[in-house]
Every structure is written in C-alpha cells, then in structure tokens.
Design a protein around this motif. Structure first.
Motif, PDB file in Angstrom:
ATOM      1  N   ASN A   1      37.994  48.634  24.835  1.00  0.00           N
ATOM      2  CA  ASN A   1      38.995  47.852  25.577  1.00  0.00           C
ATOM      3  C   ASN A   1      39.319  46.581  24.810  1.00  0.00           C
ATOM      4  O   ASN A   1      40.442  46.099  24.824  1.00  0.00           O
ATOM      5  CB  ASN A   1      38.503  47.529  26.993  1.00  0.00           C
ATOM      6  CG  ASN A   1      37.307  46.592  27.012  1.00  0.00           C
ATOM      7  OD1 ASN A   1      36.371  46.756  26.231  1.00  0.00           O
ATOM      8  ND2 ASN A   1      37.316  45.632  27.905  1.00  0.00           N
TER       9      ASN A   1
ATOM     10  N   HIS B   1      34.590  43.311  20.405  1.00  0.00           N
ATOM     11  CA  HIS B   1      33.556  42.371  20.820  1.00  0.00           C
ATOM     12  C   HIS B   1      32.757  41.949  19.596  1.00  0.00           C
ATOM     13  O   HIS B   1      32.203  42.793  18.898  1.00  0.00           O
ATOM     14  CB  HIS B   1      32.630  43.009  21.853  1.00  0.00           C
ATOM     15  CG  HIS B   1      33.193  43.025  23.246  1.00  0.00           C
ATOM     16  ND1 HIS B   1      34.355  43.666  23.581  1.00  0.00           N
ATOM     17  CD2 HIS B   1      32.737  42.463  24.401  1.00  0.00           C
ATOM     18  CE1 HIS B   1      34.594  43.496  24.880  1.00  0.00           C
ATOM     19  NE2 HIS B   1      33.624  42.776  25.395  1.00  0.00           N
TER      20      HIS B   1
ATOM     21  N   HIS C   1      31.100  54.057  43.301  1.00  0.00           N
ATOM     22  CA  HIS C   1      30.328  53.725  44.497  1.00  0.00           C
ATOM     23  C   HIS C   1      30.406  52.222  44.695  1.00  0.00           C
ATOM     24  O   HIS C   1      29.521  51.462  44.310  1.00  0.00           O
ATOM     25  CB  HIS C   1      28.863  54.187  44.315  1.00  0.00           C
ATOM     26  CG  HIS C   1      28.222  54.526  45.605  1.00  0.00           C
ATOM     27  ND1 HIS C   1      27.030  53.986  46.024  1.00  0.00           N
ATOM     28  CD2 HIS C   1      28.612  55.371  46.587  1.00  0.00           C
ATOM     29  CE1 HIS C   1      26.709  54.471  47.210  1.00  0.00           C
ATOM     30  NE2 HIS C   1      27.653  55.318  47.579  1.00  0.00           N
TER      31      HIS C   1
ATOM     32  N   ASN D   1      44.325  42.587  23.121  1.00  0.00           N
ATOM     33  CA  ASN D   1      43.935  43.349  21.934  1.00  0.00           C
ATOM     34  C   ASN D   1      45.058  44.296  21.554  1.00  0.00           C
ATOM     35  O   ASN D   1      45.662  44.934  22.419  1.00  0.00           O
ATOM     36  CB  ASN D   1      42.659  44.148  22.194  1.00  0.00           C
ATOM     37  CG  ASN D   1      41.417  43.303  21.957  1.00  0.00           C
ATOM     38  OD1 ASN D   1      40.828  43.334  20.881  1.00  0.00           O
ATOM     39  ND2 ASN D   1      41.054  42.508  22.951  1.00  0.00           N
TER      40      ASN D   1
HETATM   41  C1  LIG Z   1      38.966  42.020  25.873  1.00  0.00           C
HETATM   42  C2  LIG Z   1      37.635  41.348  25.928  1.00  0.00           C
HETATM   43  C3  LIG Z   1      37.055  40.890  24.753  1.00  0.00           C
HETATM   44  C4  LIG Z   1      35.802  40.274  24.798  1.00  0.00           C
HETATM   45  N1  LIG Z   1      35.222  39.861  23.628  1.00  0.00           N
HETATM   46  C5  LIG Z   1      33.945  39.433  23.633  1.00  0.00           C
HETATM   47  C6  LIG Z   1      33.274  39.150  22.428  1.00  0.00           C
HETATM   48  O1  LIG Z   1      33.854  39.260  21.337  1.00  0.00           O
HETATM   49  N2  LIG Z   1      31.969  38.772  22.478  1.00  0.00           N
HETATM   50  C7  LIG Z   1      31.303  38.637  23.670  1.00  0.00           C
HETATM   51  O2  LIG Z   1      30.102  38.332  23.660  1.00  0.00           O
HETATM   52  N3  LIG Z   1      31.938  38.857  24.849  1.00  0.00           N
HETATM   53  C8  LIG Z   1      33.228  39.244  24.857  1.00  0.00           C
HETATM   54  N4  LIG Z   1      33.869  39.518  26.040  1.00  0.00           N
HETATM   55  C9  LIG Z   1      33.175  39.205  27.309  1.00  0.00           C
HETATM   56  C10 LIG Z   1      32.216  40.308  27.720  1.00  0.00           C
HETATM   57  O3  LIG Z   1      32.893  41.553  27.800  1.00  0.00           O
HETATM   58  C11 LIG Z   1      31.657  39.965  29.090  1.00  0.00           C
HETATM   59  O4  LIG Z   1      31.032  38.702  29.012  1.00  0.00           O
HETATM   60  C12 LIG Z   1      30.655  40.946  29.627  1.00  0.00           C
HETATM   61  O5  LIG Z   1      31.112  42.272  29.526  1.00  0.00           O
HETATM   62  C13 LIG Z   1      30.385  40.594  31.085  1.00  0.00           C
HETATM   63  O6  LIG Z   1      29.469  41.486  31.622  1.00  0.00           O
HETATM   64  P1  LIG Z   1      29.121  41.383  33.165  1.00  0.00           P
HETATM   65  O7  LIG Z   1      28.110  42.450  33.415  1.00  0.00           O
HETATM   66  O8  LIG Z   1      28.792  39.982  33.521  1.00  0.00           O
HETATM   67  O9  LIG Z   1      30.485  41.700  33.952  1.00  0.00           O
HETATM   68  P2  LIG Z   1      31.435  43.025  33.977  1.00  0.00           P
HETATM   69  O10 LIG Z   1      31.449  43.651  32.619  1.00  0.00           O
HETATM   70  O11 LIG Z   1      32.709  42.542  34.537  1.00  0.00           O
HETATM   71  O12 LIG Z   1      30.690  43.989  34.976  1.00  0.00           O
HETATM   72  C14 LIG Z   1      30.842  43.910  36.374  1.00  0.00           C
HETATM   73  C15 LIG Z   1      30.829  45.314  36.942  1.00  0.00           C
HETATM   74  O13 LIG Z   1      30.846  45.246  38.360  1.00  0.00           O
HETATM   75  C16 LIG Z   1      31.664  46.304  38.836  1.00  0.00           C
HETATM   76  N5  LIG Z   1      32.045  45.988  40.228  1.00  0.00           N
HETATM   77  C17 LIG Z   1      32.957  45.080  40.658  1.00  0.00           C
HETATM   78  N6  LIG Z   1      32.974  45.036  42.002  1.00  0.00           N
HETATM   79  C18 LIG Z   1      32.052  45.946  42.435  1.00  0.00           C
HETATM   80  C19 LIG Z   1      31.607  46.360  43.718  1.00  0.00           C
HETATM   81  N7  LIG Z   1      32.088  45.808  44.847  1.00  0.00           N
HETATM   82  N8  LIG Z   1      30.657  47.345  43.797  1.00  0.00           N
HETATM   83  C20 LIG Z   1      30.129  47.903  42.660  1.00  0.00           C
HETATM   84  N9  LIG Z   1      30.523  47.526  41.414  1.00  0.00           N
HETATM   85  C21 LIG Z   1      31.457  46.563  41.306  1.00  0.00           C
HETATM   86  C22 LIG Z   1      32.809  46.335  37.859  1.00  0.00           C
HETATM   87  O14 LIG Z   1      33.526  47.540  37.924  1.00  0.00           O
HETATM   88  C23 LIG Z   1      32.061  46.139  36.535  1.00  0.00           C
HETATM   89  O15 LIG Z   1      31.651  47.364  35.978  1.00  0.00           O
HETATM   90  C24 LIG Z   1      35.138  40.088  26.042  1.00  0.00           C
HETATM   91  C25 LIG Z   1      35.738  40.530  27.224  1.00  0.00           C
HETATM   92  C26 LIG Z   1      36.969  41.155  27.172  1.00  0.00           C
HETATM   93  C27 LIG Z   1      37.600  41.627  28.443  1.00  0.00           C
END
Ligand SMILES: Cc1cc2nc3c(=O)[nH]c(=O)nc-3n(C[C@H](O)[C@H](O)[C@H](O)COP(=O)(O)OP(=O)(O)OC[C@H]3O[C@@H](n4cnc5c(N)ncnc54)[C@H](O)[C@@H]3O)c2cc1C
Length: 393
Positions: free
Chosen positions: A28, A31, A197, A254
């Motif tokens: 997507n 990173h 879920h 991207n």
């Molecule tokens: C385009 C892009 C480029 C990036 N580039 C970088 C980079 O170069 N380096 C870096 O370190 N970081 C980068 N990041 C940031 C990185 O992707 C995030 O910091 C990281 O993925 C966050 O993880 P998380 O688990 O906190 O949240 P998320 O990945 O948002 O996970 C949350 C999950 O909860 C689920 N969810 C939501 N609501 C519910 C619900 N009610 N019940 C059950 N599940 C639910 C969602 O579907 C999701 O799967 C980038 C992000 C993006 C979008």
C-alpha cells in the motif's frame, strides 16, 4: 489468544496486496525502517523474519535535487562520534561544520514546542537533510512538527551514529517480510486470527470489560481475559467512552510504476525540489512516496501519475512515456505529528483493569511509525501481563 480484525486482511496500514491494474503484488505504501528501529528488528527476529529487510552495509543515502540536477551521497559513519560532519565528501554539500550545531538544540527537551520554535527552518542543512528526514519520519510539514518527536527521531538516528541509520526496506514486500511471518508465528503459538470480525462495542462493568460485541456475536470475557485495543484512534474513540485521541491526520501518497529501474539506480533515492520525495527501486517497478501529501488527495489520478512520472523520468533517464501505474492515497496515513495532536495521545492504561490501548497513535514518544506501533504493542502486552499477575496474587 484471539486477534479480531475488522477487514479481510491482516497488516492494517502496512500491507501488501495484489494490484489488478499493475498485475503484480505491491505494498500500500513504501515503508522505510532504520537499523536503529530496535523494537521492529526484535519483532522480525521473534517472528523468524530477521533476514527479510534489505539495506546497504553502512548508512548511505543517495540524494538528487530536481532544481539543479545535483546528486550526492550522504555517508554517516558508524560510531556515535559524528566525524562525517567534518568530511566534505560525506556531509551535506554546501554545508559547514557549524551549520550542524542546531541539531544539538533539537536534542534538548522542548515540551509543547514546534520544530520552527526551536531551529531556523532554512538554509542548506535544513533543506537538504533535516527537512526530508523529519518530513518522512513525522509525516507533517516539519516546521509545524512537535519538537519532542523530532528530538526522538534525531536522538535515535543521526545522534546514535550510522549503525542506527542504515535504511532498510522490505524488498519482497511488507506481506512476506512482516505480516505473513507474524501470522505464522501467532498460529504456531496457538493463537486464532479472526478476519472480517469487527468489534462494534464493548460492555463495561465497574472496573472491567465484561463482553465484546461483534454485532452478530457477543463474546463474554472471563475474569482471566484481557483486551488490547489496537485500532486506529477514531475507532478507539468510538469504542471507549471519554477517550481523548488525536483527531487530525496527514495523508501519504504512493505512486507505483511497472517498469524495471535502469542499471545503477539506487534502491532508495531522496529527492528534493519536486513532488517526489523518495524514489524506491524494486526489481520490477519504481515506486514514489510523498509524505504529508494532503495537497494531492483531490488531484485527478491520471494527472498526478503523469506529473510524478515526469519527475521520475528526469531522475532516471527512462522514457517520458507513462508506464502502467497505480496511485495509492492513504488519507489518514498517520496522525498529524503537531504539538497539539501529540498532547492528545493517551498512554496504554485505561480506567478498566482488563483494557489496554496500543497503536502508533498512542503516546509512545515517537512519531506514528512501525517502530512506535510495535513498542506500543509491547507496552500494552506488558501492562495486561502485570495486571493478570496482580489479579492472581
Ligand atoms: C502509505 C503509508 C506509508 C507509511 N510509511 C511508513 C514508513 O516508511 N515507516 C514507518 O515506520 N511507518 C510508516 N507508515 C506508518 C505505519 O504503517 C503505521 O505506523 C503502522 O502500520 C501502524 O500500525 P498500528 O497497528 O498502530 O495500526 P493499523 O495498521 O492502522 O492497524 C489497526 C488495525 O485495526 C483494525 N480495526 C479498526 N477498527 C477495528 C474494529 N472495530 N475491530 C477490529 N479491528 C479493527 C484495522 O482494520 C487495522 O487492521 C506508513 C503508513 C502508510 C499508510
């Protein structure tokens, strides 16, 4: 352990998917990790995927300036003593040793301040190093970024020496590098992952969560059950009454082009003076990242692809004809790393004994990154483990 995931895939904002337009599996978004991301690297070791990130043996970053065609390579020496600053062949061209002093000011704690209140956001060092570094790490216009988060970035990268700054990418994709090994590891440890879920609501008793409501199914929690809520901030706020969370976001754009990179193309190129900020070269495609890309959210996709490709074509010498492309725009890629939003990030504790919060948006002291997300998960896991031990004793 049961992982409940709302969507049909694991990985959240960090995932691979098969793109029908390009006919290939892409991420997507590109990173970038750094060798100093200790929690992320420990996570990879834990899930048996330590060798899935690739990068140079030392901290080298290729740069190109679209304004004047200038190219250079920043070479940060391994140790903490920054002798690269004293070597004109290694440091940022057009800078002098004294220009680097303000980086030390950024290392001083400045609670509540923005970057522009701490350093002058101008001059060759700012434009050629500090701005691209902070833009990529904070995903916000750097002068408006929280100095506290900029400090954490500088402390854990440049100030820690080249050993902490080696750029690492998932050359074969985020899915094979991070997500699939994690799923296999969970499976191997007897955990269940339930996709599609979505948690719709939680039932709160006086000091604990009593039940999880998934719409068609309600899961009653036993006294030994704990919940780590690792959803984005807007989802957490809808599920937990009275929870203050960051509510401003920044986009990341991207652009992926199905074309083989030319011979000698650096795997990662930092680009100045254009829309393109980072150009990643994979064996079968070129891929561009634009952080804090909100200004491109409403641009027509084909116009955006054309204008990005014209920059890529001039950077690589590839023909001007647009190859097959895909644009992926993540509107809420990360929280806006401003002082005001940083102040809204909660810690992992809640008033409910069996509920902990995790996610890159919680108060990790880091910008919203993979490293922050993993540290937050570890912290939440530690909290529920301690509270389970306390219940038992
Ligand atoms: C385009 C892009 C480029 C990036 N580039 C970088 C980079 O170069 N380096 C870096 O370190 N970081 C980068 N990041 C940031 C990185 O992707 C995030 O910091 C990281 O993925 C966050 O993880 P998380 O688990 O906190 O949240 P998320 O990945 O948002 O996970 C949350 C999950 O909860 C689920 N969810 C939501 N609501 C519910 C619900 N009610 N019940 C059950 N599940 C639910 C969602 O579907 C999701 O799967 C980038 C992000 C993006 C979008």
């Amino acid at each position: 352990m049961i992982v409940h995931e709302a969507t049909a895939f694991a990985g959240g904002r960090c995932r691979s998917y098969h793109d029908a337009t390009l006919g290939m599996t892409i991420d997507n978004g590109n990173h970038l990790l750094l060798s100093g991301n200790r929690a992320a690297l420990a996570f990879l070791r834990d899930v048996g995927a330590a060798e899935r990130l690739h990068g140079p043996a030392s901290a080298e970053f290729a740069f190109a300036d679209l304004a004047n065609g200038q190219r250079w390579t920043l070479r940060i020496n391994d140790g903490r003593l920054p002798w690269w600053i004293f070597d004109p062949g290694r440091r940022v061209p057009g800078t002098r040793i004294l220009d680097y002093l303000p980086l030390a000011w950024l290392l001083w704690p400045r609670p509540g301040k923005a970057v522009a209140e701490v350093i002058a956001c101008e001059g060759p060092l700012y434009r050629r190093l500090v701005e691209p570094l902070l833009l990529a790490a904070l995903n916000v216009d750097p002068p408006r970024g929280a100095a506290r988060l900029a400090r954490a970035v500088i402390r854990e990268t440049l100030a820690a020496g080249g050993r902490a700054c080696r750029p690492l990418v998932a050359r074969d994709g985020l899915g094979p590098a991070l997500i699939e090994p994690a799923l296999r590891c969970l499976q191997g440890r007897g955990a269940t992952v339930r996709l599609e879920h979505q948690l719709r609501a939680m039932r709160f008793a006086e000091r604990r969560i009593e039940a999880l409501d998934f719409g068609t199914e309600t899961v009653m929690l036993t006294p030994g059950d704990d919940v780590v809520l690792a959803v984005p901030p807007y989802a957490a706020a809808a599920l937990v009454p009275g929870l203050e969370v960051p509510n401003e976001f920044r986009a990341i754009v991207n652009a992926h082009f199905r074309i083989a990179p030319p011979e000698g193309q650096p795997p990662i190129l930092c680009v100045l003076s254009g829309a393109v900020q980072w150009l990643f070269a994979f064996p079968d495609r070129l891929s561009v990242t634009i952080s804090a890309g909100d200004r491109y959210i409403d641009t027509a996709r084909d116009m955006l692809a054309k204008s990005i490709w014209s920059e890529v074509s001039s950077l690589t010498g590839l023909p001007a004809a647009l190859p097959p492309w895909q644009i992926v725009r993540e509107r809420r890629a990360t929280i806006a790393a401003t002082p005001a939003q940083d102040a809204r990030r909660p810690g992992p504790e809640t008033q409910w004994r069996n509920l902990a919060l995790a996610g890159d948006w919680t108060n990790t002291g880091l910008p919203a990154t993979i490293e922050g997300a993993i540290r937050s998960g570890k912290r939440a896991a530690g909290l529920v483990k301690r509270s389970a031990e306390a219940r038992r004793s």
